[in-house]
Motif scaffolding. Structure first.
Motif, short mmCIF file in Angstrom:
data_model
loop_
_atom_site.label_atom_id
_atom_site.label_comp_id
_atom_site.label_asym_id
_atom_site.label_seq_id
_atom_site.Cartn_x
_atom_site.Cartn_y
_atom_site.Cartn_z
N ASP A 1 0.83 -1.21 0.00
CA ASP A 1 0.00 0.00 0.00
C ASP A 1 0.86 1.25 0.00
N GLU A 2 2.05 1.15 -0.59
CA GLU A 2 2.90 2.34 -0.66
C GLU A 2 2.11 3.46 -1.34
N GLY B 1 7.08 5.82 -5.66
CA GLY B 1 8.03 6.52 -6.53
C GLY B 1 9.48 6.31 -6.08
N LYS B 2 9.68 6.33 -4.76
CA LYS B 2 11.04 6.09 -4.23
C LYS B 2 11.50 4.67 -4.54
N ILE C 1 15.18 1.34 -8.72
CA ILE C 1 15.52 0.44 -9.82
C ILE C 1 15.50 1.20 -11.16
N GLY C 2 15.61 2.52 -11.06
CA GLY C 2 15.75 3.34 -12.26
C GLY C 2 14.48 3.52 -13.08
N LEU C 3 13.32 3.34 -12.45
CA LEU C 3 12.06 3.53 -13.19
C LEU C 3 11.38 4.82 -12.79
N CYS D 1 12.46 -8.95 -4.43
CA CYS D 1 11.53 -9.07 -5.56
C CYS D 1 11.66 -7.85 -6.49
N LEU D 2 11.63 -6.67 -5.89
CA LEU D 2 11.70 -5.43 -6.66
C LEU D 2 13.03 -5.33 -7.42
N LYS D 3 14.12 -5.63 -6.72
CA LYS D 3 15.45 -5.55 -7.36
C LYS D 3 15.57 -6.57 -8.48
#
Ligand code: 13P
Length: 337
Positions: free
Chosen positions: A30-31, A37-38, A43-45, A302-304
């Motif tokens: 729930d970010e 955005g952070k 991951i550069g997106l 997971c994100l990385k």
């Protein structure tokens, strides 16, 4: 203990029990758009709706996620969002046997009259928003407020945090949403574990005082506490055993057994640390389901691994499933590393 006779009373108890079921916990995804955005920037997106949608599609459609995850907390955007292939995210969760939840607070702002502390907004219009979220498929809610140890906490900040949580909890229950009560005691600071314990005792005493005063049904709430640890900048480090001892001592002295589930936040602990600490707390039976509601400690790898590349989706989902399964084992006290 006050039992509310509200029309949702039975359903609330059932929802809370479903979320607090053996071997399962909550995926906090729930970010807010700012926080998401952070994460995407790391991951550069770019923080576009399409990138947020792609990432959240990856999370909710990880095959078999519902074996380890009983609830997923969504940001408002995601509650009304579809996956990249056009299915409603809420429907994907329900198919996975995961209860959809919604972050309902409106974030932190400076608390006038305090020692540079904050309070959490979001009570205005909360009843009508909650009713709309229920219509949209949400069955539980989250309200996160924070308490800072280095800045006090002042008596004013603790009282405001506790009162806000109690009003939110009563309003959520009136509208069929199980409230997750989250007074996060921030890790920041040089203090030792005993100071964290003392502050947590004070905070939870006030929270339960006001929950009772607001006639909140304890059987129909879930808690999201911070584990009792030394401050992040403290010279002392605590073993999982020590964190478990302090945290369980806190829970036993402050949390009635009527509360079905304690779903810890990870609060900046590493993925493995969060799993080990949870496992240590489940080495003997507890009066409540002691589990997790992690964001970073489920999502970091997971994100990385994803890195925004479609060809990495499967590997990223595997990373999420691996953490979810590890925490599922920890909920059962059976994690071996
Ligand atoms: P972390 O597990 O990253 O602390 O986030 C949990 C959460 O939802 C905080 O409100």
């Amino acid at each position: 203990l006050t039992i509310r006779a509200g029309s949702y009373a039975d359903e609330l108890v059932k929802t809370a029990k479903t979320i607090a079921s053996p071997g399962r916990g909550i995926l906090a995804m729930d970010e807010s758009n700012a926080t998401c955005g952070k994460r995407l920037a790391s991951i550069g997106l770019e923080n576009t709706e399409a990138n947020r949608q792609a990432y959240r599609t990856l999370l909710v459609s990880a095959p078999g996620l519902g074996q380890f995850i009983s609830g997923a907390i969504l940001f408002e955007e995601t509650l009304y969002q579809s996956t990249v292939d056009g299915k409603k995210i809420v429907d994907v969760l329900v198919e996975q046997n995961i209860v959809p939840g919604i972050k309902v607070d409106k974030g932190l702002v400076p608390l006038a009259g305090s020692n540079d502390e904050s309070w959490c907004q979001g009570l205005d219009g909360l009843a009508s928003r909650s009713a709309a979220y229920y219509q949209q498929g949400a069955r539980f809610a989250k309200w996160r407020t924070v308490v800072s140890i280095p800045n006090g906490p002042s008596a004013l900040a603790v009282k405001e945090a506790a009162w806000g949580l109690a009003r939110y909890a009563a309003i959520s229950q009136d509208n069929g949403l199980v409230p997750i009560v989250e007074p996060e005691i921030l890790l920041d600071g040089e203090h030792g574990i005993d100071r964290t314990f003392e502050v947590a005792k004070k905070v939870w005493a006030e929270v339960f005082f006001y929950l009772a005063e607001n006639n909140v049904q304890f059987e129909g709430i879930l808690l999201k506490p911070s584990m009792v640890t030394p401050g992040a900048e403290s010279k002392d480090r605590a073993s999982p055993q020590k964190v478990a001892d302090y945290t369980l001592k806190l829970l036993h002295s402050r949390i009635p057994p009527a509360v079905p589930g304690i779903m810890f936040l990870s609060g900046g602990q590493s993925e493995v640390e969060a799993t080990l600490n949870l496992n240590a707390m489940n080495q003997s039976p507890n009066p409540w389901h002691v589990s997790f509601s992690y964001a970073r400690a489920l999502q970091n790898t997971c994100l990385k691994t994803w890195g925004g590349r479609p060809e990495n989706v499967k590997a990223a989902q595997d990373a999420l499933l691996f953490r979810a399964k590890s925490n599922s084992l920890a909920q059962l006290g059976k994690y071996t590393g």
